[in-house]
Design a protein around this motif. Sequence first.
Motif, PDB file in Angstrom:
ATOM      1  N   CYS A 156      64.726  83.007 -10.085  1.00  0.00           N
ATOM      2  CA  CYS A 156      64.779  81.970  -9.319  1.00  0.00           C
ATOM      3  C   CYS A 156      64.455  80.596 -10.074  1.00  0.00           C
ATOM      4  O   CYS A 156      65.188  79.606  -9.842  1.00  0.00           O
ATOM      5  CB  CYS A 156      63.909  82.055  -8.065  1.00  0.00           C
ATOM      6  SG  CYS A 156      63.971  80.507  -6.963  1.00  0.00           S
ATOM      7  N   LEU A 194      61.307  78.294  -7.644  1.00  0.00           N
ATOM      8  CA  LEU A 194      60.384  78.723  -6.263  1.00  0.00           C
ATOM      9  C   LEU A 194      59.772  79.877  -7.046  1.00  0.00           C
ATOM     10  O   LEU A 194      60.001  80.549  -7.784  1.00  0.00           O
ATOM     11  CB  LEU A 194      61.388  79.116  -5.209  1.00  0.00           C
ATOM     12  CG  LEU A 194      62.217  78.114  -4.611  1.00  0.00           C
ATOM     13  CD1 LEU A 194      63.053  78.521  -3.395  1.00  0.00           C
ATOM     14  CD2 LEU A 194      61.633  76.757  -4.658  1.00  0.00           C
ATOM     15  N   PRO A 200      59.105  83.189  -5.003  1.00  0.00           N
ATOM     16  CA  PRO A 200      59.105  84.130  -3.963  1.00  0.00           C
ATOM     17  C   PRO A 200      58.043  85.473  -4.188  1.00  0.00           C
ATOM     18  O   PRO A 200      57.466  85.796  -3.081  1.00  0.00           O
ATOM     19  CB  PRO A 200      60.567  85.009  -4.203  1.00  0.00           C
ATOM     20  CG  PRO A 200      60.829  84.395  -5.414  1.00  0.00           C
ATOM     21  CD  PRO A 200      60.311  83.246  -5.882  1.00  0.00           C
ATOM     22  N   CYS A 214      64.267  77.424  -0.049  1.00  0.00           N
ATOM     23  CA  CYS A 214      65.293  78.554  -0.480  1.00  0.00           C
ATOM     24  C   CYS A 214      66.554  78.179   0.123  1.00  0.00           C
ATOM     25  O   CYS A 214      66.864  78.153   1.241  1.00  0.00           O
ATOM     26  CB  CYS A 214      64.657  79.819   0.119  1.00  0.00           C
ATOM     27  SG  CYS A 214      65.719  81.453  -0.254  1.00  0.00           S
ATOM     28  N   VAL A 215      67.675  78.396  -0.742  1.00  0.00           N
ATOM     29  CA  VAL A 215      69.012  78.035  -0.496  1.00  0.00           C
ATOM     30  C   VAL A 215      69.643  79.466  -0.023  1.00  0.00           C
ATOM     31  O   VAL A 215      70.805  79.137   0.015  1.00  0.00           O
ATOM     32  CB  VAL A 215      69.567  77.093  -1.629  1.00  0.00           C
ATOM     33  CG1 VAL A 215      69.027  75.817  -1.688  1.00  0.00           C
ATOM     34  CG2 VAL A 215      69.709  77.575  -2.798  1.00  0.00           C
ATOM     35  N   ARG A 216      69.326  80.389  -0.343  1.00  0.00           N
ATOM     36  CA  ARG A 216      69.715  81.747  -0.144  1.00  0.00           C
ATOM     37  C   ARG A 216      70.804  82.062  -1.062  1.00  0.00           C
ATOM     38  O   ARG A 216      72.033  82.519  -0.520  1.00  0.00           O
ATOM     39  CB  ARG A 216      70.185  81.941   1.268  1.00  0.00           C
ATOM     40  CG  ARG A 216      69.151  81.669   2.504  1.00  0.00           C
ATOM     41  CD  ARG A 216      69.239  81.721   3.929  1.00  0.00           C
ATOM     42  NE  ARG A 216      68.339  81.157   4.686  1.00  0.00           N
ATOM     43  CZ  ARG A 216      68.277  81.187   5.718  1.00  0.00           C
ATOM     44  NH1 ARG A 216      68.862  82.322   6.490  1.00  0.00           N
ATOM     45  NH2 ARG A 216      67.152  81.010   6.251  1.00  0.00           N
ATOM     46  N   CYS A 217      70.831  81.596  -2.397  1.00  0.00           N
ATOM     47  CA  CYS A 217      71.802  81.919  -3.249  1.00  0.00           C
ATOM     48  C   CYS A 217      71.805  83.384  -4.047  1.00  0.00           C
ATOM     49  O   CYS A 217      72.704  83.581  -4.709  1.00  0.00           O
ATOM     50  CB  CYS A 217      71.254  80.784  -4.336  1.00  0.00           C
ATOM     51  SG  CYS A 217      70.077  81.121  -5.147  1.00  0.00           S
ATOM     52  N   SER A 218      70.755  83.886  -3.760  1.00  0.00           N
ATOM     53  CA  SER A 218      70.865  85.492  -4.073  1.00  0.00           C
ATOM     54  C   SER A 218      70.497  85.322  -5.634  1.00  0.00           C
ATOM     55  O   SER A 218      70.791  86.730  -6.207  1.00  0.00           O
ATOM     56  CB  SER A 218      72.108  86.433  -3.594  1.00  0.00           C
ATOM     57  OG  SER A 218      71.931  86.665  -2.261  1.00  0.00           O
ATOM     58  N   LEU A 219      70.180  84.314  -6.378  1.00  0.00           N
ATOM     59  CA  LEU A 219      70.169  84.526  -7.862  1.00  0.00           C
ATOM     60  C   LEU A 219      69.037  85.300  -8.324  1.00  0.00           C
ATOM     61  O   LEU A 219      68.875  86.034  -9.336  1.00  0.00           O
ATOM     62  CB  LEU A 219      69.623  83.080  -8.400  1.00  0.00           C
ATOM     63  CG  LEU A 219      71.151  82.157  -8.519  1.00  0.00           C
ATOM     64  CD1 LEU A 219      70.744  80.769  -9.008  1.00  0.00           C
ATOM     65  CD2 LEU A 219      72.322  82.850  -9.231  1.00  0.00           C
ATOM     66  N   MET A 268      60.952  85.912   1.498  1.00  0.00           N
ATOM     67  CA  MET A 268      60.616  84.467   1.493  1.00  0.00           C
ATOM     68  C   MET A 268      61.039  84.056   2.924  1.00  0.00           C
ATOM     69  O   MET A 268      60.072  83.393   3.603  1.00  0.00           O
ATOM     70  CB  MET A 268      60.930  83.678   0.377  1.00  0.00           C
ATOM     71  CG  MET A 268      59.842  82.511   0.270  1.00  0.00           C
ATOM     72  SD  MET A 268      60.006  81.838  -1.608  1.00  0.00           S
ATOM     73  CE  MET A 268      61.385  81.087  -1.495  1.00  0.00           C
ATOM     74  N   TYR A 280      65.872  76.953  -9.367  1.00  0.00           N
ATOM     75  CA  TYR A 280      65.338  76.242  -8.290  1.00  0.00           C
ATOM     76  C   TYR A 280      63.657  76.330  -8.424  1.00  0.00           C
ATOM     77  O   TYR A 280      62.921  75.764  -7.361  1.00  0.00           O
ATOM     78  CB  TYR A 280      65.627  77.344  -7.031  1.00  0.00           C
ATOM     79  CG  TYR A 280      67.059  77.094  -6.660  1.00  0.00           C
ATOM     80  CD1 TYR A 280      67.626  75.825  -6.203  1.00  0.00           C
ATOM     81  CD2 TYR A 280      67.853  78.148  -6.768  1.00  0.00           C
ATOM     82  CE1 TYR A 280      69.074  75.812  -5.960  1.00  0.00           C
ATOM     83  CE2 TYR A 280      69.232  78.099  -6.760  1.00  0.00           C
ATOM     84  CZ  TYR A 280      69.633  76.626  -6.251  1.00  0.00           C
ATOM     85  OH  TYR A 280      71.036  76.732  -5.998  1.00  0.00           O
ATOM     86  N   GLY A 291      64.081  86.538  -2.090  1.00  0.00           N
ATOM     87  CA  GLY A 291      64.510  85.232  -1.177  1.00  0.00           C
ATOM     88  C   GLY A 291      64.288  85.592   0.050  1.00  0.00           C
ATOM     89  O   GLY A 291      64.028  84.946   1.012  1.00  0.00           O
TER      90      GLY A 291
END
Length: 423
Positions: free
Chosen positions: A87, A93, A95, A13-18, A53, A91, A50
């Motif tokens: 996400c 992922l 969550p 998780c890149v913590r992008c908030s998408l 997660m 990405y 995110g």
Amino acid sequence: MTLGDYEDMMDSCVRCSLCKFIPQLAIRSKRFSSICPSIDFYDFHAYSGGGRMIAANAYHKGRVELTPEMLDVLYRCTNCGGCEVSCKWVYDLEPNEAIHALRAAAVEAGAGPMPKHKKYIKLVERKKNPYGEEPQNRPAWLTKDIKLDESSDTLYFVGCTAAYRREEIAVATAKILNAAGEGFRIMGSDEQCCGSPVYRVGDEKRAIRIMEENIESFKRAGIKRIITSCSGCYNMFKIEYPRYVEHDIDVVHTSQLIEFLLKDGRLKLTKDVPLKVTYHDPCHLGRMAEPYEKWEGEKIEVLTLVYIYDPPKPERRGANGVYDAPRNVLKQIPGVELVEMDRIREYSYCCGAGGGCKSAYPDFAMATANERVEEAESTGADALVSACPFCGTNFRDSLESRNSSMQYFDLTELVLRSIGGEQ
Ligand code: SF4
Ligand code: SF4
């Protein structure tokens, strides 16, 4: 799946908030661009897919404990899966899967679920439904004119909410089936909860026991096909049960069956229903209704924390949920005009009731329903229509509290009206 199975994913998780918004290309308006009811209501990163997660990963790695505050954050989530489809635009992922795994871990550790959940789980154990109603009253919705066929291998699984709280949906479904000459039976007072309210709060052991008991009793009764008017039951039988209990029973939602019966000429929509309506996609019939496929293959790290999968993983992006059937039915009802909300199909906004939130966090559940109702009202529709008794209950509560002039109908109610049937 345990938290350990998701460790690589959680690390990625890149913590992008998408996961807080519907994907940019699907946004139709700024006002209705968010997808996560939890972050909308609580407005702090921990309450997003995110964020949860990160919490799940931290717990898995032994960095944090399941404090009351942590549990509170964990359970203030409707399990709607919105974060996941967003996400996956970039990405890939999951969550919502990690949130479920953390709930299961919390129950396993003796910390979860929340007291309100424990209360209704006890009722499911004792009374076979989360409302604490008497099992013998389960078929009380049956009217004398409804014909059952005890020799049929098709079961109408009524579900707890339609049986005890939204009887009009059970009646409409049964009368539509009768009108089409579609034989079916019910389990009456022997029907027990599908297990959804137990499973969604992480009590996997109890949920799996319910799944096994249900499949066993369906097999004993010779059931080959289940019809369900509840999106939650549909999702359990069709998607979650096969992850834990093997079965080859065909599972059909009423919207799909009605679409088929219309095409087959066995149902005729003749009466005018003059209504401008908008349709709400229930999460469990929509984006969460794509089957899981077990993936086996090789995971290759091509850059730091960037992986490719060989063969590619099944996508499960929510695009293959049941979206067209209810719309195709609505469009065929004479007099009905369908207008769409800004957030539809896999980017639908949750009704707010799921994941144990209606019982444990009624203020959050109501605020979420209000947000969706506001979106429905913005279309200028007279009525909000959906295909799930539980969504319907939350929407009706919201409409009532807002003194809204908008009406709510289940799809089956409008179909019954148009075939000339009466409740
Ligand atoms: S879960 Fe996905 S979308 Fe959300 S912050 Fe992490 S990488 Fe971004
Ligand atoms: S499942 Fe729904 S409520 Fe929970 S974090 Fe994801 S988008 Fe938010």
